[in-house]
Write an enzyme that holds these catalytic residues in place. Structure first.
Site, PDB file in Angstrom:
ATOM      1  N   THR A   1      34.001  -7.970 -31.381  1.00  0.00           N
ATOM      2  CA  THR A   1      34.545  -6.932 -31.841  1.00  0.00           C
ATOM      3  C   THR A   1      34.473  -6.630 -33.479  1.00  0.00           C
ATOM      4  OG1 THR A   1      36.550  -5.220 -31.869  1.00  0.00           O
ATOM      5  CG2 THR A   1      36.413  -7.571 -31.171  1.00  0.00           C
ATOM      6  N   ASP A   2      34.546  -5.207 -33.810  1.00  0.00           N
ATOM      7  CA  ASP A   2      35.025  -5.477 -35.346  1.00  0.00           C
ATOM      8  C   ASP A   2      36.370  -5.329 -35.167  1.00  0.00           C
ATOM      9  OD1 ASP A   2      35.969  -2.858 -34.150  1.00  0.00           O
ATOM     10  OD2 ASP A   2      34.977  -1.576 -35.811  1.00  0.00           O
ATOM     11  N   GLU A   3      37.288  -5.724 -34.505  1.00  0.00           N
ATOM     12  CA  GLU A   3      38.599  -5.730 -34.080  1.00  0.00           C
ATOM     13  C   GLU A   3      39.206  -7.246 -35.188  1.00  0.00           C
ATOM     14  OE1 GLU A   3      40.977  -4.188 -31.465  1.00  0.00           O
ATOM     15  OE2 GLU A   3      39.728  -2.601 -30.440  1.00  0.00           O
TER      16      GLU A   3
ATOM     17  N   TYR B   1      44.509  -9.082 -27.534  1.00  0.00           N
ATOM     18  CA  TYR B   1      43.732  -8.750 -27.678  1.00  0.00           C
ATOM     19  C   TYR B   1      41.917  -9.463 -28.608  1.00  0.00           C
ATOM     20  CZ  TYR B   1      38.654  -5.976 -27.542  1.00  0.00           C
ATOM     21  OH  TYR B   1      37.278  -6.701 -27.522  1.00  0.00           O
TER      22      TYR B   1
ATOM     23  N   LYS C   1      39.480 -12.372 -29.445  1.00  0.00           N
ATOM     24  CA  LYS C   1      38.026 -12.452 -29.712  1.00  0.00           C
ATOM     25  C   LYS C   1      37.918 -13.497 -30.834  1.00  0.00           C
ATOM     26  CE  LYS C   1      35.285  -9.546 -27.546  1.00  0.00           C
ATOM     27  NZ  LYS C   1      34.647 -10.121 -26.552  1.00  0.00           N
TER      28      LYS C   1
HETATM   29  P1  NAD Z   1      35.096  -3.291 -19.829  1.00  0.00           P
HETATM   30  O1  NAD Z   1      36.613  -4.101 -19.702  1.00  0.00           O
HETATM   31  O2  NAD Z   1      34.605  -2.037 -19.728  1.00  0.00           O
HETATM   32  O3  NAD Z   1      34.247  -4.598 -18.952  1.00  0.00           O
HETATM   33  C1  NAD Z   1      35.100  -6.324 -18.960  1.00  0.00           C
HETATM   34  C2  NAD Z   1      33.782  -6.648 -17.542  1.00  0.00           C
HETATM   35  O4  NAD Z   1      34.116  -7.943 -17.756  1.00  0.00           O
HETATM   36  C3  NAD Z   1      33.828  -6.123 -16.836  1.00  0.00           C
HETATM   37  O5  NAD Z   1      33.405  -5.975 -15.486  1.00  0.00           O
HETATM   38  C4  NAD Z   1      35.167  -6.898 -15.837  1.00  0.00           C
HETATM   39  O6  NAD Z   1      34.488  -7.123 -14.700  1.00  0.00           O
HETATM   40  C5  NAD Z   1      34.944  -8.433 -16.665  1.00  0.00           C
HETATM   41  N1  NAD Z   1      35.425  -9.702 -17.034  1.00  0.00           N
HETATM   42  C6  NAD Z   1      36.512  -9.854 -17.117  1.00  0.00           C
HETATM   43  N2  NAD Z   1      37.434 -10.951 -16.973  1.00  0.00           N
HETATM   44  C7  NAD Z   1      35.845 -11.652 -16.607  1.00  0.00           C
HETATM   45  C8  NAD Z   1      35.861 -13.212 -16.372  1.00  0.00           C
HETATM   46  N3  NAD Z   1      37.045 -14.108 -16.587  1.00  0.00           N
HETATM   47  N4  NAD Z   1      34.472 -13.614 -15.995  1.00  0.00           N
HETATM   48  C9  NAD Z   1      34.260 -12.903 -15.700  1.00  0.00           C
HETATM   49  N5  NAD Z   1      33.782 -11.394 -15.949  1.00  0.00           N
HETATM   50  C10 NAD Z   1      35.010 -10.964 -16.578  1.00  0.00           C
HETATM   51  O7  NAD Z   1      34.962  -3.983 -21.906  1.00  0.00           O
HETATM   52  P2  NAD Z   1      33.170  -3.131 -22.045  1.00  0.00           P
HETATM   53  O8  NAD Z   1      34.122  -2.448 -23.132  1.00  0.00           O
HETATM   54  O9  NAD Z   1      32.217  -3.572 -21.884  1.00  0.00           O
HETATM   55  O10 NAD Z   1      33.202  -4.519 -23.710  1.00  0.00           O
HETATM   56  C11 NAD Z   1      32.501  -5.602 -23.354  1.00  0.00           C
HETATM   57  C12 NAD Z   1      32.431  -6.705 -24.552  1.00  0.00           C
HETATM   58  O11 NAD Z   1      31.929  -5.696 -25.877  1.00  0.00           O
HETATM   59  C13 NAD Z   1      33.816  -7.516 -24.780  1.00  0.00           C
HETATM   60  O12 NAD Z   1      33.099  -8.429 -25.165  1.00  0.00           O
HETATM   61  C14 NAD Z   1      34.359  -6.458 -25.765  1.00  0.00           C
HETATM   62  O13 NAD Z   1      35.314  -6.580 -26.709  1.00  0.00           O
HETATM   63  C15 NAD Z   1      33.387  -6.121 -26.363  1.00  0.00           C
HETATM   64  N6  NAD Z   1      32.909  -5.095 -27.768  1.00  0.00           N
HETATM   65  C16 NAD Z   1      33.398  -3.715 -27.327  1.00  0.00           C
HETATM   66  C17 NAD Z   1      33.543  -2.557 -27.844  1.00  0.00           C
HETATM   67  C18 NAD Z   1      33.924  -0.707 -26.780  1.00  0.00           C
HETATM   68  O14 NAD Z   1      33.753   0.241 -27.535  1.00  0.00           O
HETATM   69  N7  NAD Z   1      34.164  -1.181 -25.374  1.00  0.00           N
HETATM   70  C19 NAD Z   1      33.502  -2.714 -29.074  1.00  0.00           C
HETATM   71  C20 NAD Z   1      33.000  -4.066 -29.726  1.00  0.00           C
HETATM   72  C21 NAD Z   1      32.666  -4.872 -28.447  1.00  0.00           C
HETATM   73  O1  DAU Z   2      36.496  -1.141 -32.043  1.00  0.00           O
HETATM   74  C1  DAU Z   2      36.026  -2.055 -30.484  1.00  0.00           C
HETATM   75  C2  DAU Z   2      37.192  -1.479 -29.727  1.00  0.00           C
HETATM   76  O2  DAU Z   2      37.543  -0.427 -29.614  1.00  0.00           O
HETATM   77  C3  DAU Z   2      36.843  -2.784 -28.842  1.00  0.00           C
HETATM   78  O3  DAU Z   2      36.837  -4.222 -29.539  1.00  0.00           O
HETATM   79  C4  DAU Z   2      37.648  -2.096 -27.640  1.00  0.00           C
HETATM   80  O4  DAU Z   2      36.936  -3.272 -26.252  1.00  0.00           O
HETATM   81  C5  DAU Z   2      37.542  -1.147 -27.353  1.00  0.00           C
HETATM   82  O5  DAU Z   2      38.656  -1.080 -26.273  1.00  0.00           O
HETATM   83  C6  DAU Z   2      38.225  -0.285 -28.424  1.00  0.00           C
HETATM   84  O6  DAU Z   2      39.082  -0.474 -28.990  1.00  0.00           O
HETATM   85  P1  DAU Z   2      40.210   0.856 -29.431  1.00  0.00           P
HETATM   86  O7  DAU Z   2      41.831  -0.432 -29.444  1.00  0.00           O
HETATM   87  O8  DAU Z   2      39.997   1.262 -30.878  1.00  0.00           O
HETATM   88  O9  DAU Z   2      39.938   1.737 -28.403  1.00  0.00           O
HETATM   89  P2  DAU Z   2      40.855   2.805 -27.187  1.00  0.00           P
HETATM   90  O10 DAU Z   2      40.245   3.617 -26.547  1.00  0.00           O
HETATM   91  O11 DAU Z   2      42.105   1.731 -26.550  1.00  0.00           O
HETATM   92  O12 DAU Z   2      41.643   3.661 -28.652  1.00  0.00           O
HETATM   93  C7  DAU Z   2      41.014   4.460 -29.093  1.00  0.00           C
HETATM   94  C8  DAU Z   2      41.874   5.237 -30.310  1.00  0.00           C
HETATM   95  O13 DAU Z   2      42.697   6.421 -29.510  1.00  0.00           O
HETATM   96  C9  DAU Z   2      43.167   4.627 -31.019  1.00  0.00           C
HETATM   97  O14 DAU Z   2      43.191   4.654 -32.218  1.00  0.00           O
HETATM   98  C10 DAU Z   2      44.128   4.747 -29.987  1.00  0.00           C
HETATM   99  C11 DAU Z   2      44.048   5.924 -29.111  1.00  0.00           C
HETATM  100  N1  DAU Z   2      44.438   6.369 -28.528  1.00  0.00           N
HETATM  101  C12 DAU Z   2      44.152   5.515 -26.949  1.00  0.00           C
HETATM  102  C13 DAU Z   2      44.472   6.305 -25.760  1.00  0.00           C
HETATM  103  C14 DAU Z   2      43.619   5.659 -24.678  1.00  0.00           C
HETATM  104  C15 DAU Z   2      45.124   7.466 -28.042  1.00  0.00           C
HETATM  105  O15 DAU Z   2      44.803   8.176 -28.653  1.00  0.00           O
HETATM  106  N2  DAU Z   2      45.338   8.133 -26.819  1.00  0.00           N
HETATM  107  C16 DAU Z   2      45.553   7.396 -25.532  1.00  0.00           C
HETATM  108  O16 DAU Z   2      44.836   7.757 -24.601  1.00  0.00           O
END
Ligand code: NAD
Ligand code: DAU
Length: 331
Positions: free
Chosen positions: A120-122, A147, A151
């Protein structure tokens, strides 16, 4: 290629499996997923007969060793992914994101298997709103939340295994994804399903925080390109120049759902809330020729709204519990 996809029942992983089956039928896919609260087998229903599904944890050394031994490459999506949950209970983030990645690294090292680590960019922390800079692969790590620090730890483990043991690995750090199959705990699906269930959307703080939105299909296309052409040991940043602040995202959601512009609540802000993320994806574009296809955020968001309207059976069972947990925290 025999691909082991960890976390393939989650949001991005499930979309990756769909895209792989559709556009790369030459790959043989095994999904390893623990089916935590965030995993959903229903997300794979349409491709279930085209893949192998194994329920288990990436921290289970014996199982991971066996599955890695049967693969040519691993794409590692599995993680605890939600910042708010990491503030409430950090421990599962250490177990899965750190120990799980370590377990996979040891297995790919033993078997000489390629690993692509999804991150992630975080890990880079946040930027000021008026900072002209964007994150690059050279930006120092500075994670803010439990989190993002786990990562960051997982990325550093991958880099150490590359340097110390010659493991063949690549890393990608992507910005915020949106699209189908995203859990209703996340910002965009939460607001859409709040409206669809008669609740008011919830904005943290003033809503000035900026996220760099990318469609999940574009993220996964970049991952496929890195798998095909990425250089071993390299880090690629994935982003589509999609900076929008949360207030403006919410305004669009309200408009697309035919709601008044002020039909939402301000709620308690997230502790340590990162202000802004922004990705410079120049390396991915210049070296690998990647281009995003979903360049119109409004259209991508409208399609996402339509998906949640059409797939209530997928998200409805999760909704009440998620909202109960948020409301207990004043969010
Ligand atoms: P998600 O929470 O939707 O899915 C995570 C999946 O991992 C689930 O299916 C869960 O059951 C599985 N999991 C959790 N713990 C596990 C374990 N111990 N063993 C096997 N499986 C397990 O997450 P996502 O949003 O799809 O993110 C996927 C990846 O992408 C993560 O590594 C996250 O850090 C990264 N990422 C997410 C975003 C975003 O915007 N969502 C952006 C950048 C990077
Ligand atoms: O940048 C990549 C990341 O993006 C990933 O690594 C994470 O897995 C993914 O969850 C996401 O993280 P954020 O914390 O940015 O996503 P989230 O959807 O939780 O929140 C997006 C923005 O919206 C953040 O600034 C918080 C805000 N927010 C979130 C929720 C759930 C609200 O204002 N209201 C809400 O109810």
């Amino acid at each position: 290629m025999r691909l082991l996809v960890t976390g393939g029942a989650g949001f991005i992983g499930a979309n990756f499996v769909h895209q792989t089956v559709r556009e790369h039928p030459e790959h043989d896919v095994t999904v390893l997923d623990a089916l935590t609260y965030a995993g959903n087998e229903a997300s794979l229903a349409e491709v279930r007969d085209r893949i192998r599904f194994v329920r288990g944890s990436v921290s289970d050394g014996e199982l991971v060793d066996q599955l890695v031994g049967e693969a040519d490459a691993v794409v590692h999506f599995a993680a605890e992914s939600h910042n708010d949950n990491s503030l409430a209970n950090p421990r599962p983030f250490l177990d899965t994101n750190v120990i799980g990645t370590y377990t996979l690294l040891e297995a790919v090292r033993r078997h000489g298997v390629r690993l692509h680590h999804i991150s992630t960019d975080e890990v880079y922390g946040d930027l000021e709103l008026d900072d002209p800079a964007k994150f690059t692969p050279e930006t120092p790590y500075n994670p803010s939340s439990p989190y993002s620090s786990t990562k960051a730890a997982s990325d550093l483990l991958v880099r150490a295994w590359v340097r110390s043991f010659g493991v063949h690995a690549t890393i990608s750090n992507c910005s915020n994804n949106y699209g189908p199959f995203q859990h209703v705990e996340k910002f965009i699906p939460r607001q859409i399903t709040n409206v669809l269930t008669g609740r008011r959307p919830k904005l943290y703080g003033a809503g000035e925080n900026v996220r760099d939105w990318i469609h999940v299909e574009d993220h996964n296309a970049a991952v496929h390109l890195i798998l095909e052409k990425g250089r071993a040991g390299e880090t690629y940043l994935i982003g589509a120049d999609g900076e929008v602040n949360n207030r403006d995202v919410l305004s669009l959601v309200l408009e697309l759902l035919g709601q008044p512009a002020d039909a939402y609540d301000h709620v308690t802000d997230r502790a340590g809330h990162d202000l802004r993320y922004a990705i410079d994806a120049g390396k991915l574009r210049d070296e690998l020729g990647w281009r995003p296809r979903y360049t119109n955020f409004r259209e991508g968001l409208a399609a996402t709204v339509d998906w949640y309207r059409a797939n209530e059976a997928w998200w409805r069972p999760l909704k009440d519990q998620v909202e109960a947990a948020y409301s207990a925290r004043g969010q």
